[in-house]
Motif scaffolding. Structure first.
Motif, PDB file in Angstrom:
ATOM      1  N   ASN A  74       0.777  -1.678   4.414  1.00 25.97           N
ATOM      2  CA  ASN A  74       2.038  -2.161   3.857  1.00 25.97           C
ATOM      3  C   ASN A  74       2.917  -0.970   3.535  1.00 25.97           C
ATOM      4  OD1 ASN A  74       1.414  -5.214   3.186  1.00 25.97           O
ATOM      5  ND2 ASN A  74      -0.396  -4.022   2.667  1.00 25.97           N
ATOM      6  N   TRP A  75       4.205  -1.154   3.742  1.00 32.86           N
ATOM      7  CA  TRP A  75       5.178  -0.100   3.472  1.00 32.86           C
ATOM      8  C   TRP A  75       6.323  -0.636   2.634  1.00 32.86           C
ATOM      9  CZ3 TRP A  75       2.608  -0.720   7.983  1.00 32.86           C
ATOM     10  CH2 TRP A  75       2.013   0.407   8.559  1.00 32.86           C
ATOM     11  N   ALA A  76       6.819   0.204   1.743  1.00 30.40           N
ATOM     12  CA  ALA A  76       8.091  -0.036   1.076  1.00 30.40           C
ATOM     13  C   ALA A  76       9.156   0.564   1.987  1.00 30.40           C
ATOM     14  CB  ALA A  76       8.114   0.639  -0.291  1.00 30.40           C
ATOM     15  N   VAL A  77      10.259  -0.139   2.153  1.00 29.91           N
ATOM     16  CA  VAL A  77      11.340   0.326   3.017  1.00 29.91           C
ATOM     17  C   VAL A  77      12.435   0.917   2.134  1.00 29.91           C
ATOM     18  CG1 VAL A  77      13.081  -0.355   4.711  1.00 29.91           C
ATOM     19  CG2 VAL A  77      10.797  -1.426   4.750  1.00 29.91           C
ATOM     20  N   ARG A  78      12.682   2.220   2.325  1.00 25.71           N
ATOM     21  CA  ARG A  78      13.729   2.911   1.555  1.00 25.71           C
ATOM     22  C   ARG A  78      14.901   3.206   2.488  1.00 25.71           C
ATOM     23  NH1 ARG A  78      14.078   5.054  -3.177  1.00 25.71           N
ATOM     24  NH2 ARG A  78      11.857   5.264  -3.516  1.00 25.71           N
ATOM     25  N   LEU A  79      16.093   2.758   2.080  1.00 23.88           N
ATOM     26  CA  LEU A  79      17.328   3.087   2.777  1.00 23.88           C
ATOM     27  C   LEU A  79      17.784   4.430   2.211  1.00 23.88           C
ATOM     28  CD1 LEU A  79      19.590   2.267   4.751  1.00 23.88           C
ATOM     29  CD2 LEU A  79      20.675   1.055   2.834  1.00 23.88           C
ATOM     30  N   ARG A  80      17.692   5.481   3.027  1.00 21.61           N
ATOM     31  CA  ARG A  80      17.951   6.827   2.516  1.00 21.61           C
ATOM     32  C   ARG A  80      19.350   6.991   1.934  1.00 21.61           C
ATOM     33  NH1 ARG A  80      14.912   8.161   6.856  1.00 21.61           N
ATOM     34  NH2 ARG A  80      16.695   8.714   8.139  1.00 21.61           N
ATOM     35  N   GLU A  81      20.372   6.461   2.621  1.00 18.57           N
ATOM     36  CA  GLU A  81      21.745   6.685   2.138  1.00 18.57           C
ATOM     37  C   GLU A  81      21.969   6.086   0.756  1.00 18.57           C
ATOM     38  OE1 GLU A  81      24.308   2.947   3.962  1.00 18.57           O
ATOM     39  OE2 GLU A  81      24.197   4.802   5.125  1.00 18.57           O
ATOM     40  N   ALA A  82      21.257   5.018   0.428  1.00 20.12           N
ATOM     41  CA  ALA A  82      21.389   4.390  -0.887  1.00 20.12           C
ATOM     42  C   ALA A  82      20.359   4.933  -1.874  1.00 20.12           C
ATOM     43  CB  ALA A  82      21.239   2.874  -0.759  1.00 20.12           C
ATOM     44  N   GLY A  83      19.336   5.605  -1.349  1.00 19.84           N
ATOM     45  CA  GLY A  83      18.269   6.087  -2.221  1.00 19.84           C
ATOM     46  C   GLY A  83      17.535   4.957  -2.909  1.00 19.84           C
ATOM     47  N   ALA A  84      17.433   3.805  -2.215  1.00 21.41           N
ATOM     48  CA  ALA A  84      16.876   2.614  -2.845  1.00 21.41           C
ATOM     49  C   ALA A  84      15.840   1.950  -1.946  1.00 21.41           C
ATOM     50  CB  ALA A  84      17.994   1.612  -3.138  1.00 21.41           C
TER      51      ALA A  84
END
Length: 176
Positions: A74-84
């Motif tokens: 399982n992975w958490a998906v981080r949107l880099r530009e939002a840092g979230a």
């Protein structure tokens, strides 16, 4: 030998916009509000979990399957530009030469191609690691998930499970 564990090892993954981070119980605090919309459960059932319950779930997932023929990743998906953190993706590999994938993106982050980008990367990684068949079960009325499955190279099959259609992609044999 169809019951041997699949040849799949989870690792951090990076795309153009996303970091797929191995899911850790500590991600629950950030992901609980992202996944709090009851609409995310329209096709899958259940209800949103608060951070403590989500943390317990993620701890169970991180501990792995009790079946030694099955790998959970399982992975958490981080949107880099939002840092979230904006969602999760998951793989259940085995028993045998098959991996099932699933994805969820928080309502506020939908419509930006995040699930598609994450799912395509995940499917490619599974095939790269030697698991020859990738499947997803998608509710036929969930247009966004149908689009994600299609973009990830999965194709609908005539098989159904619990009201969801099985989508599948098989690795092309070498030299094909």
């Amino acid at each position: 030998m169809p019951d041997r564990p699949p040849a799949f090892t989870p690792r951090p993954l990076r795309t153009t916009r996303l970091d797929l981070l191995p899911l850790h119980p500590d991600h629950a605090a950030e992901l609980a509000p992202v996944l709090a919309d009851p609409a995310l459960h329209t096709y899958t059932g259940g209800e949103p979990l608060r951070a403590p319950a989500l943390r317990e779930r993620y701890a169970r997932w991180a501990a792995g399957s009790l079946d030694p023929r099955v790998v959970w990743a399982n992975w958490a998906v981080r949107l880099r530009e939002a840092g979230a953190l904006v969602g999760t993706v998951q793989v259940t590999a085995g028993p045998g030469p098959v991996a099932e994938v699933a994805w969820v993106t928080g309502t506020a982050w939908q419509g930006r191609g995040i699930a598609t980008e994450a799912a395509k990367t995940l499917v490619s990684e599974i095939l790269r690691q030697g698991v020859p068949t990738v499947v997803a079960h998608v509710h036929p009325e969930h247009a966004a998930s149908v689009a994600v499955a299609s973009a990830a190279g999965l194709r609908p099959t005539p098989h159904w499970q619990d009201g969801e259609r099985r989508w599948e992609r098989t690795k092309e044999p070498a030299g094909a």
